[in-house]
Design an enzyme around this catalytic site. Structure first.
Site, PDB file in Angstrom:
ATOM      1  N   LYS A 175       0.916  -1.038   0.013  1.00 44.42           N
ATOM      2  CA  LYS A 175       0.009   0.043  -0.023  1.00 44.42           C
ATOM      3  C   LYS A 175       1.114   1.339   0.150  1.00 44.42           C
ATOM      4  O   LYS A 175       0.712   2.040  -0.670  1.00 44.42           O
ATOM      5  CB  LYS A 175      -0.985  -0.043   1.106  1.00 44.42           C
ATOM      6  N   GLU A 208      -3.813  10.305  -6.553  1.00 42.60           N
ATOM      7  CA  GLU A 208      -4.872   9.830  -6.735  1.00 42.60           C
ATOM      8  C   GLU A 208      -5.420   9.606  -7.786  1.00 42.60           C
ATOM      9  O   GLU A 208      -6.603   9.648  -8.223  1.00 42.60           O
ATOM     10  CB  GLU A 208      -5.915  10.068  -5.524  1.00 42.60           C
ATOM     11  N   ARG A 211      -3.066   4.438  -7.860  1.00 42.95           N
ATOM     12  CA  ARG A 211      -3.756   4.099  -6.450  1.00 42.95           C
ATOM     13  C   ARG A 211      -4.966   3.623  -6.674  1.00 42.95           C
ATOM     14  O   ARG A 211      -5.738   2.817  -5.694  1.00 42.95           O
ATOM     15  CB  ARG A 211      -3.783   5.668  -5.925  1.00 42.95           C
ATOM     16  N   ASN A 230      -8.495  -0.248  -5.560  1.00 40.09           N
ATOM     17  CA  ASN A 230     -10.170  -0.611  -5.592  1.00 40.09           C
ATOM     18  C   ASN A 230     -10.414  -1.764  -6.115  1.00 40.09           C
ATOM     19  O   ASN A 230     -11.643  -1.891  -6.470  1.00 40.09           O
ATOM     20  CB  ASN A 230     -10.901   0.630  -6.113  1.00 40.09           C
ATOM     21  N   HIS A 247     -18.825  -2.215  -3.556  1.00 42.76           N
ATOM     22  CA  HIS A 247     -19.778  -1.103  -3.129  1.00 42.76           C
ATOM     23  C   HIS A 247     -21.030  -1.328  -3.230  1.00 42.76           C
ATOM     24  O   HIS A 247     -21.959  -0.928  -2.655  1.00 42.76           O
ATOM     25  CB  HIS A 247     -19.146   0.147  -3.430  1.00 42.76           C
TER      26      HIS A 247
END
Lengths: 360, 360
Positions: B224, B234, B238, B242, B249
Site C-alpha cells: 500500500k 490519486e 492508486r 479499488n 460497494h
C-alpha cells in the site's frame, strides 16, 4: 490594481487589491477548479454584492449558502449547513468554494473547503477591512466551540484572494476603524516608515480613498506574509502579530464579543502595550504619543472599559492561551516598527499600568 | 516484531507489527507530544484492551472517550463528542490522540486530531486485521454524511502505528476473513509471489499464527505504501487499490452496510473482476481458479447476493464516484500480481457476467 504573490512551500497564490475587483471575473475564473461553484455569504453582505459576484460566473453551476451575520454564527452547525448544501447539489471533489464576507464567513468557508471530501478548492473575497488585511494570509480556518474561540479548524490556503476596496463603502465606520487597528499594528511591529505613512494618510483611509486603501492593504498583507513565512511553526516572531491582543482579548471576553469590536479592543490593547514599553524604557514619551495619536486618528478608543479593574484584566489575561503560568508573556515594542516578546513581566507592573490607564 | 518505515514528503513514521505490542509502551511514548493523552475507543474493544494500553501511560494525564461500536457511529456527532471531551479536560495543542479500535475509530480519531486546535498529534493502534492493513498507510480520515460515506474528512498522518497481532484473538472469524480479503488484494494487484505465499499460509493466518500474520500485515502495508507514494494525487495506480471495490460497494449498498461486511463484498467483487479479466483474455482458466480458490480458502463468499440482479448492480455501480458516465471504469487484472484499469467496459459485458455469476 496591485497584486501580491504569497509564497507557500508547494505553490504561490495571488492577492489582488484595488477598486471594482468584484466585477473582474477574469481574476477569479483561472483559479476555479471544475464547473461547480458554491458561494458562502451572509445576510448583511448578500444584498449588496452576491449578484455582482454571480454575474461573472454564468459559465458555472453556481449555488449559494446565506448564513446569519455575526460571530455567533461561527459554529460547526453553520459549517454543516455548507456541507449539506454541497451534497444536496451533488458537488464533487473538483468543486470550488468562494467566501464572500468578513472574517467569520472566511474562516467557516475555508474550514468547510478543507474538510469537504478531504479538501476542495477555496477562494477568499473578503468584504471588511479587517478580513482583507488579516484573513488573506496565514491559512487559518475554523469555528468556535462553546468552550473556546477557534478551537476546531484547519490550515487551508486559498487559491486566490480578491480584496476589492470598493466594497468597503458599505462597511459601517466603526468596522472600518476596527480594521485600521490591525493595519496600524503592522506598522508598529515591523515598519516605522509604514507607520509614518499611516500618520500622514489616515484621513484618506477613513474617507475610503481607493489608492490609499490599496497601498495600506497591500503593505499589511506583505508584512503578515513576511512574518508567517519566517515562522511557519508559530514558535517565534509570529507571536508579534498578537501585539495588543492579550489585553484586547481580555476586553472582548469581559465585555461580551461584539460589544467592543475586536479591532477596538486591539486598539486600546496596543496603547496599553505601548505604555508598558514606555515604562520599561523602550519607547520615549514622544514615541508613545505617536502611538496614541495614530490610534486615536483611526477612530479607535484610547481607554479601557470602565467596568474592568486590574484584577479582572489579570484574571482574563491569564486564560489567554498564549500566556505562561506565573509571569506574564506579552508582545511589546522595543522601538516604533519593532516588536519584542517579554515573557517575564511582573504582574504587579501590569496591575499598576491598568490602574492608571484611562477609563471611558 | 517487524518495523516498516512509511516515507512522507516531510517526515517518516514507523509501523510496528508483531505479537504483544500493546504492552510495549516504549514503542508509543517516543511519539507522544506533550503530557496529555486522549484514548478514543469503542464499547467492544475497551473491555479487552483499554486498561492494557493505559498501563503503559502512567506518566501522562490520560482521558478516554468510549463510543458505540459500528459504522453507524461514524458521524460528525461522534467526533464532536471527542472535541467536547478534549476541551472539557483542558487539553492543549500539544496533546496526543490515540485511536484504539478498527477502521471506524481510526477514521474518526484521525479526523478529530486533524481539526482540534488546527491539528494535534495522532497515533493509530488498529485492532482489526482490516484496519491494520488498510488504515496504517494513506492518512485518510473522516466521517460519513447521511448523503454519502466518507464525505467529510481530512488527510492526517499518524506519528506511529502499532499493529499488535495478539489483539486479533478476540476478533470474530468473519471479521478476520474480511480483513484477509484486503490482504489477498495486495497480492493480486502487485505481487504474485505474495499471492503464492498466501495460498500456502492461509491456514496459519486463519489459525492466528503470529509469524504468518506479522508477515502478511507487513507485506500488505509495504505494497500500500508503494502504491500511495507512486500516486499521491490519486490519479493513476492508486485506483488499483479499488480492485473488487466497485462491485463490492454495490453489494454493500444494496444489502445494507454491515449485513455483508466490507471485506466479504470485496472478496466476491474480486472474483467478479477476475472473471471479467478472464473474459477479456487476460487471465487464463487456471489463474482464475487460483483467485477463486484463495478467496474461498480465506472463508470469503464466492457468490453474489441472491437479491441482486444485474440491473441493480449496474444502477449502484454507476453511483460509485470512481466511475465515468457512459462506459464503465473498472480495476481488472492483466495478470496475477498485476492490476490494470479498463475505462471502456461495455455495460452489456458486465450484465452478462453478473447474470451468469453464482448466487448464494
Amino acid at each position: 490594481m496591485q497584486t501580491l504573490s504569497v509564497k507557500l512551500p508547494e505553490r504561490h497564490y495571488p492577492i489582488h487589491i484595488g477598486p471594482g475587483l468584484l466585477a473582474r471575473s477574469d481574476l477569479l475564473t483561472p483559479h476555479i477548479a471544475g464547473r461547480q461553484v458554491m458561494i458562502v455569504t451572509n445576510e448583511a453582505v448578500a444584498p449588496h454584492y452576491l449578484e455582482r459576484l454571480k454575474a461573472g460566473l454564468t459559465d458555472y453551476t453556481v449555488a449559494e449558502v446565506i448564513l446569519p451575520d455575526g460571530e455567533a454564527t461561527k459554529t460547526l452547525a453553520s459549517v454543516e449547513r455548507i456541507w449539506d448544501a454541497l451534497l444536496a447539489h451533488g458537488f464533487n471533489r473538483r468543486c470550488t468554494l468562494i467566501a464572500l464576507g468578513g472574517g467569520v464567513i472566511g474562516d467557516m468557508t475555508g474550514f468547510a473547503a478543507a474538510c469537504y471530501q478531504r479538501g476542495v478548492a477555496f477562494i477568499q473575497v473578503p468584504t471588511t477591512l479587517l478580513s482583507q488585511v488579516d484573513s488573506s494570509v496565514g491559512g487559518k480556518t475554523g469555528v468556535n466551540h462553546p468552550r473556546g474561540k477557534n478551537m476546531i479548524g484547519a490550515f487551508w490556503q486559498p487559491k486566490v484572494v480578491i480584496n476589492d476596496t470598493s466594497v468597503l463603502a458599505t462597511l459601517p465606520d466603526r468596522e472600518l476603524s476596527a480594521g485600521l487597528a490591525e493595519v496600524i499594528k503592522y506598522g508598529l511591529i515591523r515598519d516605522e516608515a509604514f507607520l509614518g505613512w499611516l500618520e500622514s494618510n489616515m484621513a484618506g483611509l477613513r474617507a475610503l480613498d481607493d489608492e490609499a486603501l490599496t497601498y495600506a492593504i497591500r503593505r499589511s498583507c506583505e508584512i503578515k506574509a513576511e512574518v508567517v513565512v519566517l515562522d511557519e511553526t508559530e514558535q517565534g516572531i509570529r507571536a508579534h502579530l498578537n501585539l495588543g491582543h492579550t489585553f484586547g482579548h481580555a476586553i472582548e471576553a469581559a465585555m461580551g464579543y461584539g460589544n467592543w469590536l475586536h479591532g477596538e479592543a486591539v486598539g486600546a490593547g496596543m496603547v496599553m502595550a505601548a505604555t508598558l514599553s514606555h515604562h520599561f524604557g523602550d519607547l520615549d514619551e514622544q514615541a508613545l504619543h505617536r502611538v496614541r495619536d495614530v490610534i486615536g486618528q483611526a477612530g479607535l478608543p484610547l481607554h479601557a472599559p470602565r467596568e474592568m479593574n486590574s484584577a479582572r484584566f489579570l484574571e482574563l489575561m491569564r486564560l489567554d492561551k498564549k500566556m505562561l503560568d506565573e509571569r506574564l508573556r506579552l508582545v511589546l515594542l522595543s522601538a516604533l516598527g519593532q516588536a519584542c516578546i517579554n515573557d517575564d513581566v511582573d504582574p504587579a507592573t501590569v496591575i499598576e499600568l491598568i490602574d492608571n490607564f484611562p477609563r471611558a
